[in-house]
Write an enzyme that holds these catalytic residues in place. Sequence first.
Site, PDB file in Angstrom:
ATOM      1  N   TYR A 117      18.410 -14.020 -10.288  1.00 21.06           N
ATOM      2  CA  TYR A 117      19.579 -13.311 -10.846  1.00 21.06           C
ATOM      3  C   TYR A 117      20.319 -12.536  -9.750  1.00 21.06           C
ATOM      4  O   TYR A 117      21.543 -12.596  -9.638  1.00 21.06           O
ATOM      5  CB  TYR A 117      19.068 -12.375 -11.946  1.00 21.06           C
ATOM      6  CG  TYR A 117      20.124 -11.537 -12.628  1.00 21.06           C
ATOM      7  CD1 TYR A 117      20.952 -12.090 -13.596  1.00 21.06           C
ATOM      8  CD2 TYR A 117      20.263 -10.179 -12.332  1.00 21.06           C
ATOM      9  CE1 TYR A 117      21.908 -11.308 -14.247  1.00 21.06           C
ATOM     10  CE2 TYR A 117      21.203  -9.397 -12.975  1.00 21.06           C
ATOM     11  CZ  TYR A 117      22.029  -9.966 -13.933  1.00 21.06           C
ATOM     12  OH  TYR A 117      22.962  -9.192 -14.573  1.00 21.06           O
TER      13      TYR A 117
ATOM     14  N   ALA B 292      20.356 -13.087  -6.595  1.00 20.84           N
ATOM     15  CA  ALA B 292      21.036 -14.012  -5.673  1.00 20.84           C
ATOM     16  C   ALA B 292      22.396 -14.417  -6.234  1.00 20.84           C
ATOM     17  O   ALA B 292      23.394 -14.482  -5.512  1.00 20.84           O
ATOM     18  CB  ALA B 292      20.162 -15.243  -5.428  1.00 20.84           C
TER      19      ALA B 292
ATOM     20  N   GLY C 167      31.564 -15.863 -22.415  1.00 21.48           N
ATOM     21  CA  GLY C 167      30.479 -15.142 -23.089  1.00 21.48           C
ATOM     22  C   GLY C 167      30.997 -13.951 -23.879  1.00 21.48           C
ATOM     23  O   GLY C 167      30.401 -12.874 -23.855  1.00 21.48           O
TER      24      GLY C 167
ATOM     25  N   VAL D  26      29.375 -22.504 -19.874  1.00 20.31           N
ATOM     26  CA  VAL D  26      30.010 -22.398 -18.554  1.00 20.31           C
ATOM     27  C   VAL D  26      29.274 -23.234 -17.514  1.00 20.31           C
ATOM     28  O   VAL D  26      29.824 -23.546 -16.458  1.00 20.31           O
ATOM     29  CB  VAL D  26      30.137 -20.927 -18.068  1.00 20.31           C
ATOM     30  CG1 VAL D  26      31.034 -20.123 -18.979  1.00 20.31           C
ATOM     31  CG2 VAL D  26      28.767 -20.273 -17.903  1.00 20.31           C
TER      32      VAL D  26
ATOM     33  N   LYS E   4      24.217 -12.690  -8.374  1.00 22.71           N
ATOM     34  CA  LYS E   4      25.133 -11.550  -8.502  1.00 22.71           C
ATOM     35  C   LYS E   4      25.641 -11.091  -7.123  1.00 22.71           C
ATOM     36  O   LYS E   4      26.767 -10.607  -7.010  1.00 22.71           O
ATOM     37  CB  LYS E   4      24.445 -10.401  -9.252  1.00 22.71           C
ATOM     38  CG  LYS E   4      24.161 -10.740 -10.722  1.00 22.71           C
ATOM     39  CD  LYS E   4      25.432 -11.098 -11.471  1.00 22.71           C
ATOM     40  CE  LYS E   4      25.223 -11.417 -12.931  1.00 22.71           C
ATOM     41  NZ  LYS E   4      26.481 -11.730 -13.634  1.00 22.71           N
TER      42      LYS E   4
END
Length: 248
Positions: free
Chosen positions: A156, A158, A13, A65, A160
Site C-alpha cells: 500500500y 509503495a 470509489g 479502476v 501511495k
Amino acid sequence: MKELQGKVCLVTGGARGIGRATAMALADAGADVIFDYAHSEEQAREVEALIRGKGVRCKAYQASVASGDEVDAMVARAVSEFGPISILVNNAGITRDRSFLKMTREMWDEVMGVNLDGLFNVTHAVLPGMLETGWGRVVNVSSIVGQTGNFGQANYAATKGAAIAFTMSLAREVAKKGITANAVAPGFIETDMLKDVPETALEQVKAMTPMGRLGKAEEIADAIVFLASPRASYITGQVLAVNGGMYM
Ligand code: NAD
C-alpha cells in the site's frame, strides 16, 4: 453562481468513505458528479439519489479502476451523457496488509492493480478531454503512509508514494495546458478502511497525532474540493497533508 457550477467531476470509489464525502462536497459546490463503484450497487444508488437531491446531475457507473477496458467504457459513456470531465479525483484504493515476508504475490498485485494501475487507467482515459477544453484538475488521494511508510503496508505504501511521484510528473507535463495535478495525503481517517485495524493500534495513532483524534472523511473532502477549485489555480504538483499534524 456556485464555484463549480457547470463542471463535470469524476470521483473513483465514490459510493462510500472519503469518495462519498468528496462527491457530496463537489455537488455542494455546484458540480455535476459522476462516480464509479466496484461492488455495492445499492450503496451507489443511494449516494446518487442524495446528490441529485442537491440539484445537480449525478450518475454512478459500475467499473473497476483496475480494468482499463471497464474504465474506458465508463468514461466514454459518461462523457457522452454529461460532456467532458474537467475534475478528476482518483480516490479508489484498497489495502491488503501483512508484514512484508508474509505478504503474498497476490496481495501485492491486487493493491498495485487498484491503487496504481487505477491511476493510469482513469487518468489516461480522462486527460485527453481536459487537454481539449484547456482546463482541468486532477486530485490524487495518496496517504500519510506514502510519506512515512508503515509496518505491514509495504504494498500500500509503495502505491501511495508512487501516487505522489505520479502527481508531480503529471503536473509538470500539463502545467502549460490549464491543468493542475495535486495530491492529498490523509492521515488516519474514520472510514471502512480502518475497520479491521485493532482498537489498540488506533489508540496508538491518536497518541501520535498532535490533534489527538482520527480525521473525518469530510475533512479530506474539503481539501480535495479546494484543490479542484479555481481558488487553487496556482497550485500544482503539491501534496496537501491532512493529518492532524501526525506528519509534518
Ligand atoms: P473505503 O474502503 O471506504 O473506500 C475505498 C473506495 O474505493 C470504496 O468506495 C471502494 O468501493 C472503492 N474501490 C475499491 N476497489 C475498487 C476498484 N477496483 N474499482 C473502483 N473502486 C474501488 O476507504 P476510504 O478511507 O474512503 O479510502 C479512500 C481513499 O483514501 C483510498 O485511496 C485510501 O487509500 C485513501 N486513504 C484512506 C485513509 C484512511 O485512513 N481511511 C488514509 C489515507 C488514505
